[in-house]
Every structure is written in structure tokens, then in C-alpha cells.
Motif scaffolding. Structure first.
Motif, PDB file in Angstrom:
ATOM      1  N   TRP A 253       9.208  -4.559  58.817  1.00  0.00           N
ATOM      2  CA  TRP A 253      10.483  -4.166  59.427  1.00  0.00           C
ATOM      3  C   TRP A 253      10.781  -4.881  60.738  1.00  0.00           C
ATOM      4  O   TRP A 253      11.934  -5.024  61.110  1.00  0.00           O
ATOM      5  N   CYS A 254       9.747  -5.261  61.470  1.00  0.00           N
ATOM      6  CA  CYS A 254      10.009  -5.882  62.773  1.00  0.00           C
ATOM      7  C   CYS A 254       9.455  -7.289  62.855  1.00  0.00           C
ATOM      8  O   CYS A 254      10.196  -8.263  62.831  1.00  0.00           O
ATOM      9  N   ALA A 255       8.136  -7.413  62.947  1.00  0.00           N
ATOM     10  CA  ALA A 255       7.560  -8.726  63.223  1.00  0.00           C
ATOM     11  C   ALA A 255       7.867  -9.728  62.113  1.00  0.00           C
ATOM     12  O   ALA A 255       8.153 -10.897  62.374  1.00  0.00           O
ATOM     13  N   TYR A 256       7.841  -9.272  60.859  1.00  0.00           N
ATOM     14  CA  TYR A 256       8.121 -10.195  59.767  1.00  0.00           C
ATOM     15  C   TYR A 256       9.576 -10.671  59.834  1.00  0.00           C
ATOM     16  O   TYR A 256       9.876 -11.852  59.638  1.00  0.00           O
ATOM     17  N   THR A 257      10.453  -9.736  60.130  1.00  0.00           N
ATOM     18  CA  THR A 257      11.862 -10.095  60.276  1.00  0.00           C
ATOM     19  C   THR A 257      12.045 -11.063  61.448  1.00  0.00           C
ATOM     20  O   THR A 257      12.859 -11.987  61.391  1.00  0.00           O
TER      21      THR A 257
END
Ligand code: FES
Lengths: 337, 156
Positions: free
Chosen positions: B14-18
Motif C-alpha cells: 500500500w505504501c512503499a511498493y506504490t
């Protein structure tokens, strides 16, 4: 009686507790004696290595080998027994997992020798003499077994058919294994005598929420005998440890120390326990979390007490990144081969 | 010695991959030393994943997820943070420098932060030596191993 089974018991790098465990089956030992001839058991019976060497291959039905493998002599005995036996059982935590001796894998051979032969307060060794594989004397060469860099589990040295974990294995387990062997009802090769699940699963203590506001060592508090010890802030390895022991330690109001190794499906007992211990910390304040985690002194010692030789990382590196073996040592190894 | 370090990067969906995605879309330049493994939440990252990465020859491991309060499963990133602290105390006992392992909070809008973190890690790791895989290391210790290695422990 011609069709008696033939057993051998042997000890490698171990404390002798496994030998006592065999005797702890009490009068059942007589059943074992009625059932089997014991061809080798250094602690109790006077047969020697050459007696085993002279046997035909696969003559022994079952060899129970305890202890980790730290020296070339231990490897030689394990290999000899493997050749002479139909079935080999890794007996106890050290043979199954590396055990307490394999905590030495967090140090290198040099550090161990330095500590044992120089630094310990009781040592008086002004000339700095270390044991050597070969020492030349006028009367001839004296030889000692090679001290390996690493303590190995038995199945890292020879093929192992069954595992009896525990420090030591419980009398019930030993009796069960012997009965299975005698009745020819052995489980599939590679099986571990013990439960499939965790000690927590078998533990009868009352378990509520795992939220910890401080870790205590066992001598620092008097724990409530009814409640989960981890919930009282005592490091208990039950959640990362195979059951089958009958929760003996918990029954005595002592935490599980992990001697049965990881349960089925867990690759690294220490990593599993690390996960449990860190996540029971009850705080979302970064400073407080750090303070609480800092209360866990010597994580490697707690997490891998019995299974360091079975850890994913296997051995300590020296000088981050570099391998531990020096050229001189390697030639010493060549000599020993 | 100059070498190209390998980094295993566990990034929450949800965060770092995005953020990593955003770094790519924005055509930010950062070293390609990182192999990204997407997980739903940093709370899913078991310590054994980190140890296994190091044992398999990763020179560094990055765990990155949502900022505190921003985890989509409430507390996953706090759990990851707690594990990180204990792992950082364990790794040096295995002779692995704690700085090889890093945890960061990176929001989905922080593509630049992601690129900067990877850049910093690569620079840091280049000052250290490459890590051997655990099996190679063990094989070298006493010259006993190679193909002969047994199971993974306790009879599996
Ligand atoms: S969802 Fe991103 S850390 Fe949990």
C-alpha cells in the motif's frame, strides 16, 4: 537367542545427560536388554571401536547417537556406526539440532581457543600453548583429533533415519521409539519422535492477551503457576518449540527453553521466537519499544539455545563478510583428512 | 574493492511498493541493486525472511512500509518495527553488521524518498564486503560440505 535386535549407543559432543536418559526408562531397560544385544555403549558396556570395525556392514539394527559433531574423531565414529547400522537415530537435541554445544557457532575456533587456553581466570598458560593435531616428540608423533570450526548436527555429517529430540529425550519417547523398532512399526524415514505442534498448544496454563510491559529473567520474579509465563514477561520458547515433552518445564513453573527444536513447518526456531518476543511488546512508542527490546540480553543465546547448528545463517562471520578460515588452518585441515 | 551489492527489498503493497512504482513512473534515477518483493503489509515479513535473504547471499535487506498510523492493517508496521529492533541486535551476533538491515517508513507519495533510501543503502554496502551465502561459508569452514549437506534441521 539368534533373532535379538542389535543396538549401539554412542556419544559425541554431549554432556552425558542422554546416557542418563536411557537409564531413566528404569525397569523398562530390562525389556530393552531382553529385546536387544547392546554392541557398543561406552558409558556402560566394555566394547571398543575395533569390535565395531570388525563387524560386517549393516550388522547393527539401530545406532542411537547423541551429541553434536565437533571433532574429527566424532565424525569418524559417526561414519563408522552409519556403515555398520541399518538405522541411525539422532538421539537428543545435540544430535538432532546441534544443541547447546552448537552455541559455540557464534564464535570462531580462534576465539574459543583464546578463551579456553588463555583468558579464563583459572588458566595458567604463560607460554600460550594450544593443543595441536600433531606434536612431534623424540618417541614419535602424538596426535589429537582435529577440532572443527563448527559444531554440526548429526545429519550434516551422516545420513540420519529418525530424530529423538529433547534435552534429554523423555523416557516415554525413548520407550515409544524402542517399542516401534521392536514391533517393526517405524514411522516413515526422517520422522521426528515428538508432537507435530507447539509446546504452547499442549500447555495447560491460562492464556489471555500477549502484552508485555517488561521482560524478566526467571530468577527475578516468582511467577504465577497458573498463567502463561510469556504473558508474565518471562521469555518462554513454547510458541516456537515442538511439543511431545509433556510440558515438563512448565509443570515445574519454569519456562520452555526450546530443546525439542522447531515444530513442523518452521525453518528457523530462533527467527520464530524472535518474532514472538518482539511482537508481545506492548507499546507503540518508539522510545519505550526500544527500552523493552533492550531488556532481552543476548538474543542469540535465548533464540538459538538448542538449535544454533540448525539456524538459517549457520555460523558467525568474522570481520563482516569475510569467511572465517585462514590459509594456515586450511592446510591443517588437509593434514587431518 | 568495488562490487555491486544485492539488496532484498520487502515492500508493503500500500505504501512503499506504490512509492517504488511512483519513483519509476517519475523516471527517478536510483541504483538497480534492489530486488523488490511485494508483501501486503510489513507485518507479514517474518524474521526468517530477512535471515533467509542474508543466508542466500543478499548483501543488504530493506523493509519498507507505511508511516506509523498509516498501516492498512492498523499495527503491522509497529510489529515490523519491533522485530526490526530485535533483529538488529541479533545480526551482529552472527557477525552481520546491523547497518546491512534497514527499515523505513515510506508513504505512497514519497517516490523520491524511496529512491534516496536505496541510493544510500547501496553506497553504504559498497563500503563493506560482499556477503557469502551461508552454505558457501559453511562449506568453507571445515571443508566438509558441498553436496553432502543434510536437511534444514530437526528432521525436515
Ligand atoms: S500496510 Fe503498509 S505497513 Fe501495513
Amino acid at each position: 537367542m539368534a533373532d535379538k535386535l542389535k543396538f549401539a549407543f554412542y556419544w559425541n559432543a554431549s554432556c552425558g545427560g542422554c546416557e542418563i536418559a536411557v537409564l531413566d526408562i528404569h525397569e523398562k531397560i530390562l525389556d530393552v536388554a531382553a529385546l536387544a544385544d547392546i554392541l557398543l555403549w561406552p558409558v556402560a558396556v566394555d566394547f571398543k571401536k575395533h569390535h565395531i570395525r570388525d563387524l560386517p556392514d549393516k550388522h547393527i539394527d539401530v545406532s542411537f547417537i547423541n551429541g553434536g559433531t565437533r571433532t574429527s574423531e566424532q565424525r569418524e565414529m559417526a561414519e563408522l556406526l552409519r556403515r555398520k547400522s541399518k538405522v541411525v537415530v539422532a538421539f537428543g537435541a545435540c544430535a538432532s539440532l546441534g544443541g547447546i554445544p552448537s552455541l559455540a557457532n557464534f564464535h570462531n575456533r580462534e576465539e574459543i581457543f583464546q578463551r579456553a587456553y588463555i583468558e579464563t581466570p583459572s588458566t595458567d598458560n604463560p607460554k600460550g600453548i594450544f593443543p595441536q593435531v600433531k606434536t612431534a616428540l623424540p618417541e614419535g608423533d602424538l596426535e589429537l583429533p582435529l577440532f572443527f570450526n563448527h559444531v554440526y548436527r548429526l545429519d550434516q555429517v551422516i545420513a540420519v533415519d529418525y530424530y529423538l529430540p529433547g534435552c534429554p529425550p523423555t523416557p516415554d519417547m525413548i520407550a515409544a521409539a524402542v517399542t516401534a523398532i521392536a514391533g517393526n512399526s517405524l514411522p516413515p524415514a526422517g520422522a521426528v519422535f515428538g508432537g507435530p505442534s507447539t509446546v504452547c498448544d499442549s500447555c495447560k496454563r491460562v492464556k489471555q492477551e500477549k502484552k508485555v510491559k517488561g521482560f524478566h529473567r526467571i530468577h527475578e520474579i516468582i511467577p504465577d503457576p497458573e498463567r502463561c509465563l510469556l504473558e508474565q514477561g518471562i521469555i518462554c520458547a513454547g510458541s516456537a518449540t515442538r511439543d511431545g515433552c509433556g510440558t515438563l518445564c512448565l509443570n515445574a513453573n519454569m519456562p520452555c527453553r526450546g530443546c525439542f527444536g522447531p515444530p513442523d513447518g518452521v525453518a528457523d526456531q530462533g527467527a520464530k521466537l524472535l518474532s514472538v518476543l518482539s511482537t508481545v511488546v506492548d507499546s507503540n512508542d518508539f522510545g519505550e519499544i526500544e527500552k523493552l527490546i533492550d531488556q532481552i540480553a543476548d538474543p542469540a543465546g535465548y533464540l538459538y539455545r538448542f538449535a544454533a547448528a540448525s539456524s538459517l545463517l549457520k555460523h558467525k562471520l568474522t570481520g563482516d563478510g569475510k569467511s572465517t578460515v585462514q590459509a594456515a588452518e586450511r592446510s591443517q585441515l588437509e593434514v587431518a583428512k | 574493492m568495488s562490487f555491486e551489492p544485492k539488496i532484498a527489498g520487502f515492500l508493503c503493497n500500500w505504501c512503499a511498493y506504490t512509492a517504488a512504482d511512483l519513483a519509476g513512473i517519475s523516471r527517478l534515477k536510483y541504483p538497480d541493486n534492489i530486488r523488490i518483493i511485494r508483501v501486503m503489509c510489513t507485518g507479514r515479513i517474518e524474521p526468517s525472511f530477512v535471515l533467509k535473504a542474508f543466508a542466500s547471499g543478499a548483501d543488504g535487506v530493506l523493509v519498507a512500509g507505511c508511516h506509523p498510523g498509516g498501516c492498512h492493517y492498523q499495527e503491522g508496521n509497529y510489529k515490523a518495527y519491533k522485530r526490526t529492533l530485535l533483529l538488529k541486535r541479533l545480526l551482529p551476533q552472527f557477525g552481520i553488521a546491523a547497518e546491512r538491515f534497514r527499515m523505513e517508513f515510506i508513504a505512497s507519495s514519497e517516490g523520491e524518498k524511496f529512491a534516496a533510501v536505496v541510493g544510500e543503502m547501496v553506497a553504504k554496502l559498497k563500503t563493506l564486503e560482499p556477503l557469502q551465502t551461508a552454505s558457501d561459508r559453511l562449506a568453507e569452514l571445515d571443508g566438509m560440505f558441498g553436496e553432502a549437506e543434510g536437511g534444514t534441521g530437526g528432521g525436515r
